[in-house]
Design an enzyme around this catalytic site. Structure first.
Site, mmCIF file in Angstrom:
data_model
loop_
_atom_site.group_PDB
_atom_site.id
_atom_site.type_symbol
_atom_site.label_atom_id
_atom_site.label_comp_id
_atom_site.label_asym_id
_atom_site.label_seq_id
_atom_site.Cartn_x
_atom_site.Cartn_y
_atom_site.Cartn_z
ATOM 1 N N GLU A 63 66.703 53.542 15.779
ATOM 2 C CA GLU A 63 66.947 53.592 17.222
ATOM 3 C C GLU A 63 67.723 52.373 17.714
ATOM 4 O O GLU A 63 67.528 51.260 17.201
ATOM 5 C CB GLU A 63 65.594 53.659 17.960
ATOM 6 N N ASP A 87 59.314 59.639 13.086
ATOM 7 C CA ASP A 87 58.138 58.790 13.324
ATOM 8 C C ASP A 87 57.246 59.426 14.396
ATOM 9 O O ASP A 87 56.141 58.938 14.669
ATOM 10 C CB ASP A 87 58.525 57.342 13.654
ATOM 11 N N SER A 88 57.700 60.558 14.955
ATOM 12 C CA SER A 88 56.847 61.355 15.841
ATOM 13 C C SER A 88 55.589 61.812 15.109
ATOM 14 O O SER A 88 54.640 62.270 15.732
ATOM 15 C CB SER A 88 57.611 62.577 16.369
ATOM 16 N N ASP A 102 62.970 58.668 9.346
ATOM 17 C CA ASP A 102 62.982 57.668 10.420
ATOM 18 C C ASP A 102 62.575 56.301 9.885
ATOM 19 O O ASP A 102 61.621 56.202 9.098
ATOM 20 C CB ASP A 102 61.968 58.060 11.504
ATOM 21 N N GLU A 150 68.826 61.310 23.035
ATOM 22 C CA GLU A 150 67.534 61.800 23.536
ATOM 23 C C GLU A 150 67.355 61.488 25.017
ATOM 24 O O GLU A 150 67.623 60.367 25.478
ATOM 25 C CB GLU A 150 66.377 61.171 22.735
ATOM 26 N N LYS A 187 67.223 57.178 9.832
ATOM 27 C CA LYS A 187 67.563 57.145 11.251
ATOM 28 C C LYS A 187 66.915 55.914 11.863
ATOM 29 O O LYS A 187 65.785 55.573 11.521
ATOM 30 C CB LYS A 187 67.057 58.398 11.971
HETATM 31 O O1 KIV Z 1 60.615 61.069 15.586
HETATM 32 C C1 KIV Z 1 61.200 62.084 15.956
HETATM 33 O O2 KIV Z 1 60.679 63.190 15.824
HETATM 34 C C2 KIV Z 1 62.525 61.920 16.546
HETATM 35 C C3 KIV Z 1 63.217 63.032 17.220
HETATM 36 C C4 KIV Z 1 64.635 62.864 17.451
HETATM 37 C C5 KIV Z 1 62.736 64.339 17.377
HETATM 38 O O3 KIV Z 1 63.045 60.875 16.495
#
Ligand code: KIV
Length: 288
Positions: free
Chosen positions: A138, A67-68, A106, A205, A136
């Protein structure tokens, strides 16, 4: 005979060739297995077809559609604005570019926090519509039920603890977590919860290297670090950061492996100068 499954020798030959073609595919069990064998896991973010293809051919294990992309592709100030539809769009492009790497997508902010049913549907959409092979999300202790429910559907989950960017407002900015030893137990508890929920790996992280080492030693699943020192089972970075394409902020943990931003600028200046001088296109780049 038309349309029938091949039989006998041909069937075996067909299956053998198919297996042979797939033999180098990086799978979720292969990632888990790397912890057992001690082979380091490599991961980079990708958001489009071209980068996915280049990184895949370079031999990366995991392509994370992070999500970056909110920051490095869309120019937003945080990861919070990116939507599930946008994540699906970019995941599709990445999947088209890769042959071997595991594609993890993400789950964006609000796609898994509201309730478990929504989280399950949204995780499923990243696989069904995006073509990802895992998602993924969080959080630790607070999302263990969500991880459990998604894993139960047959969707592999990568956890993410420590400095979780979707919580920046709670942290008051992108601040290293666990600077005080009193905070270590909570971060360790988050990582253990992610493992107990059934995740196949966890991103650590922005935490001290020593804490990341302790977490890595205490978990059965692999840890993938970003700003978490060398003791993790693998490392991940944002592709735009390591190529010098994004310089809005430069965290200490980012190593620049190339200066592509400068190369792009030089190429553009060269093009502009040649067009203005009337020297492009020349004979070689024109039709008779
Ligand atoms: O969104 C992202 O790029 C991440 C990282 C772990 C690099 O979550």
């Amino acid at each position: 005979m038309g349309g029938e499954w091949p039989s006998g020798f041909f069937r075996e030959a067909f299956l053998f060739v198919e297996f042979d073609l797939m033999v180098d595919k990086i799978t979720v069990p292969a990632i888990r297995n790397k912890k057992r064998t001690g082979e380091k896991i490599t991961a980079l973010t990708a958001y489009d077809y071209c980068f996915a293809r280049i990184l895949d051919q370079a031999g990366i294990d995991i392509l994370l559609v992070g999500d970056s992309l909110a920051c490095v592709i869309q120019g937003q100030d945080s990861t919070l604005p990116v939507t599930l539809e946008e994540m699906i769009y970019h995941t599709r492009a990445v999947v088209r570019g890769r042959k071997q790497a595991l594609v993890v997508a993400d789950m964006p902010f609000l796609s898994y926090q509201v309730n478990v049913e929504e989280a399950k549907r949204n995780a499923g959409r990243l696989l069904q519509e995006g073509g990802a092979e895992a998602v993924k999300l969080e959080g630790g202790v607070g999302v263990v039920k969500t991880i459990e429910a998604i894993v139960k559907m047959g969707v592999p989950v990568m956890g993410h603890v420590g400095l979780t960017p979707q919580s920046i407002h709670q942290f008051g900015g992108y601040k290293i977590q666990g600077r005080e030893k009193e905070q270590w137990d909570a971060i360790m508890a988050d990582a253990l919860a992610v493992e107990a929920g059934g995740a196949f790996s966890v991103v650590l992280e922005g935490i001290p290297a020593e804490l990341a080492g302790e977490i890595t030693a205490g978990l059965q699943i692999p840890t993938i670090g970003i700003g978490a020192g060398v003791k993790c089972d693998g490392q991940i970075l944002v592709i735009h950061d390591i190529l010098g394409l994004f310089d809005k902020f430069a965290p200490k943990f980012v190593k620049r492996y190339a200066e592509i931003g400068t190369a792009v600028s030089e190429a553009a200046k060269h093009f502009i100068a040649e067009v203005q001088a009337g020297t492009f296109p020349d004979e070689e780049h024109s039709f008779r």
